[in-house]
Enzyme design. Structure first.
Site, PDB file in Angstrom:
ATOM      1  N   SER A  64       0.791  -1.235   0.000  1.00 60.69           N
ATOM      2  CA  SER A  64       0.000   0.000   0.000  1.00 60.69           C
ATOM      3  C   SER A  64       0.822   1.283   0.000  1.00 60.69           C
ATOM      4  O   SER A  64       0.272   2.353  -0.260  1.00 60.69           O
ATOM      5  CB  SER A  64      -0.909   0.038   1.223  1.00 60.69           C
ATOM      6  OG  SER A  64      -2.122  -0.583   0.905  1.00 60.69           O
ATOM      7  N   TYR A 189      -3.089  -2.320 -10.605  1.00 65.18           N
ATOM      8  CA  TYR A 189      -3.080  -2.149  -9.141  1.00 65.18           C
ATOM      9  C   TYR A 189      -2.211  -3.216  -8.457  1.00 65.18           C
ATOM     10  O   TYR A 189      -1.393  -2.912  -7.584  1.00 65.18           O
ATOM     11  CB  TYR A 189      -4.522  -2.177  -8.616  1.00 65.18           C
ATOM     12  CG  TYR A 189      -4.602  -2.182  -7.106  1.00 65.18           C
ATOM     13  CD1 TYR A 189      -4.334  -1.036  -6.375  1.00 65.18           C
ATOM     14  CD2 TYR A 189      -4.914  -3.354  -6.418  1.00 65.18           C
ATOM     15  CE1 TYR A 189      -4.377  -1.051  -4.982  1.00 65.18           C
ATOM     16  CE2 TYR A 189      -4.967  -3.380  -5.036  1.00 65.18           C
ATOM     17  CZ  TYR A 189      -4.700  -2.230  -4.320  1.00 65.18           C
ATOM     18  OH  TYR A 189      -4.734  -2.252  -2.942  1.00 65.18           O
TER      19      TYR A 189
HETATM   20  N1  GLU Z   1      -2.232  -5.200  -2.341  1.00 63.85           N
HETATM   21  C1  GLU Z   1      -2.798  -5.153  -1.039  1.00 63.85           C
HETATM   22  C2  GLU Z   1      -4.322  -5.257  -1.136  1.00 63.85           C
HETATM   23  O1  GLU Z   1      -4.898  -4.672  -1.980  1.00 63.85           O
HETATM   24  C3  GLU Z   1      -2.385  -3.878  -0.383  1.00 63.85           C
HETATM   25  C4  GLU Z   1      -2.784  -3.870   1.035  1.00 63.85           C
HETATM   26  C5  GLU Z   1      -1.977  -2.974   1.889  1.00 63.85           C
HETATM   27  O2  GLU Z   1      -0.743  -2.944   1.866  1.00 63.85           O
HETATM   28  O3  GLU Z   1      -2.643  -2.264   2.624  1.00 63.85           O
HETATM   29  O4  GLU Z   1      -4.951  -5.924  -0.376  1.00 63.85           O
END
Ligand code: GLU
Length: 304
Positions: A64, A189
């Site tokens: 994130s 994403y």
């Molecule tokens: N790729 C992760 C998700 O979308 C990121 C989550 C994070 O680091 O908060 O769940």
């Protein structure tokens, strides 16, 4: 000047003795393989001096934390038109929560929760010629390091299990807040989240937010108008539904990721990154939060 190296060493020694540390993220299978014992802290002052302790040269999945880079790029491209599609209020809910999105007609609360970052990914897909290449080059430019890259294995691992993000993206699409296909938006994403960086690289990249939009080589990438707003969003929304606690205990804007990284900054003074994979119940690195709390307590350098 304070003896920063000594302070970092002291924090490292104290935290290495802590027994209860939380749990490594398991919902992305590749992340579950991380060694929970890593601990690194890297500090860079705006004047250029750097201080390091522990595992600061081992790259990890920034997850994130990448949402700050994508927000910065989208803000650069769209200016304030961005705020027609995303809000700037904390959600008070976990990063992947969806009921508010439904109540608020597909306008995510802020760009740092998953649904908000998915809208930002959509914007980047629409505006960038070669979205993944252009985005990774933006991160490389901020860091001054061409070795930074996506981790295809982690991106694929999340693609296979990212049901919640698929649900959010389809909800956004149903409200008309995604221009591109769900598959394409999520592919971007998942790739942005898979970017691998170490603490030193993350610290260098975030200098742009601490130094009024100028990167470590003093090139201007963002106006103060934008930097002010990005830092405000980090302060109020950067730590899932623990942003209040982070402001309370640490007192800095920043962003965490489920790979165990945290980066935080004091405008005009410094950027600091920590990495320790086990997460607390809210999804923030348990030791990373402790390290930053100790750092601002010992140095008395916080925004407050
Ligand atoms: N790729 C992760 C998700 O979308 C990121 C989550 C994070 O680091 O908060 O769940």
């Amino acid at each position: 000047m304070q003896d920063y190296q000594h302070i970092l060493n002291e924090i490292y020694t104290t935290l290495k003795k802590v027994k209860t540390k939380g749990e490594v993220a398991r919902y992305i299978p590749e992340l579950a393989k991380m060694n929970p014992d890593h601990l690194g802290i890297h500090l860079r002052l705006i004047t250029g001096e750097s201080f390091s302790t522990g595992d600061t040269n081992i790259p990890f999945s920034i997850q994130s934390i990448s949402k700050v880079f994508s927000l910065a790029k989208a803000f650069q491209l769209m200016g304030n038109k961005l705020w027609k599609r995303i809000g700037v209020e904390p959600s008070g809910n976990p990063f992947n929560h969806m009921s508010l999105l439904e109540q608020e007609n597909g306008i995510p609360r802020n760009p740092l929760i998953n649904s908000g970052a998915i809208v930002i990914a959509d914007i980047l897909l629409s505006h960038l010629k070669n979205p993944k290449d252009d985005f990774i080059n933006f991160v490389r430019e901020l860091t001054h390091d061409d070795t930074i890259d996506f981790n295809e294995t982690i991106a694929l691992s999340e693609k296979r299990t990212g049901y919640n993000n698929y649900a959010a993206a389809y909800l956004l699409k149903s409200f008309g807040n995604l221009e591109n296909d769900v598959e394409d938006v999520l592919d971007f994403y998942f790739h942005q989240c898979s970017i691998m960086m170490n603490c030193a690289q993350l610290t260098n990249a975030f200098v742009v937010f601490a130094n009024r939009g100028r990167c470590i080589h003093n090139k201007k990438h963002l106006s103060l108008h934008k930097v002010k707003r990005i830092n405000a969003i980090m302060l109020t929304c950067g730590f899932y539904d623990e942003a209040g606690e982070f402001a309370f205990e640490v007192g800095l804007p920043g962003k965490s990721g489920v790979g165990g990284g945290i980066v935080a900054l004091l405008p005009h003074y410094y950027v600091i990154s920590t990495w320790s994979p086990p997460l607390n119940k809210k999804g923030n690195s348990y030791l990373g939060m402790k390290a930053l709390e100790l750092f601002t307590e010992k140095t008395e350098l916080t925004i407050f």
